[in-house]
Design a protein around this motif. Sequence first.
Motif, PDB file in Angstrom:
ATOM      1  N   ARG A   3       6.725   2.434  -9.600  1.00 52.31           N
ATOM      2  CA  ARG A   3       7.536   2.190  -8.023  1.00 52.31           C
ATOM      3  C   ARG A   3       8.397   1.056  -9.193  1.00 52.31           C
ATOM      4  O   ARG A   3       8.321   0.021 -10.088  1.00 52.31           O
ATOM      5  N   SER A  12       3.773   0.681 -13.222  1.00 52.58           N
ATOM      6  CA  SER A  12       4.028   1.662 -12.661  1.00 52.58           C
ATOM      7  C   SER A  12       5.142   2.371 -12.164  1.00 52.58           C
ATOM      8  O   SER A  12       6.547   1.878 -12.848  1.00 52.58           O
ATOM      9  N   HIS A  38      -3.854  -6.475  -5.548  1.00 51.37           N
ATOM     10  CA  HIS A  38      -6.222  -7.206  -4.867  1.00 51.37           C
ATOM     11  C   HIS A  38      -6.371  -7.096  -6.590  1.00 51.37           C
ATOM     12  O   HIS A  38      -6.821  -8.253  -6.280  1.00 51.37           O
ATOM     13  N   ASP A  59      -4.973  -1.451  -4.256  1.00 52.78           N
ATOM     14  CA  ASP A  59      -4.251  -1.354  -4.969  1.00 52.78           C
ATOM     15  C   ASP A  59      -4.364  -3.049  -6.072  1.00 52.78           C
ATOM     16  O   ASP A  59      -5.280  -3.082  -6.494  1.00 52.78           O
ATOM     17  N   GLY A  60      -3.222  -2.619  -7.333  1.00 53.27           N
ATOM     18  CA  GLY A  60      -3.621  -3.423  -8.620  1.00 53.27           C
ATOM     19  C   GLY A  60      -3.475  -4.851  -8.125  1.00 53.27           C
ATOM     20  O   GLY A  60      -3.906  -5.415  -8.759  1.00 53.27           O
ATOM     21  N   ASP A  62      -2.114   0.150 -13.141  1.00 52.44           N
ATOM     22  CA  ASP A  62      -1.565   0.466 -12.184  1.00 52.44           C
ATOM     23  C   ASP A  62      -1.303   0.028 -10.386  1.00 52.44           C
ATOM     24  O   ASP A  62      -2.225  -0.912 -10.978  1.00 52.44           O
ATOM     25  N   ILE A  63      -0.630  -0.455 -10.431  1.00 47.36           N
ATOM     26  CA  ILE A  63      -0.365  -0.733  -8.694  1.00 47.36           C
ATOM     27  C   ILE A  63      -0.675   0.478  -8.158  1.00 47.36           C
ATOM     28  O   ILE A  63      -1.421  -0.044  -7.095  1.00 47.36           O
ATOM     29  N   THR A  64      -0.882   1.871  -8.072  1.00 47.83           N
ATOM     30  CA  THR A  64      -1.191   2.858  -6.892  1.00 47.83           C
ATOM     31  C   THR A  64      -2.301   2.863  -7.558  1.00 47.83           C
ATOM     32  O   THR A  64      -2.418   3.450  -8.521  1.00 47.83           O
ATOM     33  N   LEU A  65      -3.455   2.466  -6.823  1.00 53.29           N
ATOM     34  CA  LEU A  65      -5.114   3.089  -7.188  1.00 53.29           C
ATOM     35  C   LEU A  65      -5.629   3.197  -5.944  1.00 53.29           C
ATOM     36  O   LEU A  65      -5.221   2.943  -5.087  1.00 53.29           O
ATOM     37  N   ASP A 117       8.387  -5.538  -6.357  1.00 55.91           N
ATOM     38  CA  ASP A 117       6.899  -5.148  -6.722  1.00 55.91           C
ATOM     39  C   ASP A 117       6.892  -5.820  -7.875  1.00 55.91           C
ATOM     40  O   ASP A 117       5.617  -5.949  -8.274  1.00 55.91           O
TER      41      ASP A 117
END
Length: 230
Positions: free
Chosen positions: A81, A79, A62, A59-60, A52-55, A86
Amino acid sequence: MSKILLIEDDQTLFEEVRDRLSQWSYEVHGIDDFGDVIKEFTMVKPDLVIIDITLPKFDGFHWCRLIRAHSNVPIIFLSSRDHPTDMVMSMQMGADDFIQKPFHFDVLIAKVQAILRRVYNYNTENTIELRTWCGANVDYAKNTVANDAGEIELTKNEMFILKILIEHKNKIVSREELMQYLWDDERFVSDNTLTVNVNRLRKKLGELHLGNYIETKVGQGYIALEGEPS
């Protein structure tokens, strides 16, 4: 049994994805410490990563960047998003695909199957592992290209695209053909995903002064030249 590392902090979604993938005999692992994903990645040694991107904490993007520093394992972003940047950023960081939430599980499973089949089967299906192209040694097994200017390492997707173009050198390969080769079924692929992968491949080849040997033919597709670029 292929191992999948699912980096998802929504426990309900994690369990649902895990259960669906387990039905297809995939061994799915989760993350206990979102502050040290690389440690768990190293322990699991997955064949594929879904992230996922939002962690929490980082974030994903990274973690994708750090995973790419260690491995060429295929990565799928999952994700909610929906901004085009993105998707572009995920591809530029080395991801193999991007699936937007909410999604249909049949699409996820089809993409997982296609990527695993492509990444882990094509080397064993082809006896030729080393190819010479434009004075460079292209190693399909090691995902490297080398000449007098140095050596670059490609992702699985980038090498697969280069392989297809080289095998059809001096002939135009349409975007539809490339997507069919890559994902088996073009319905699961966006034009943007292919464009980003080809641009990333050309940029890396540029380090070996070979970027101009992959040409875009507007409205037709791509071509790998063996002679001088136009």
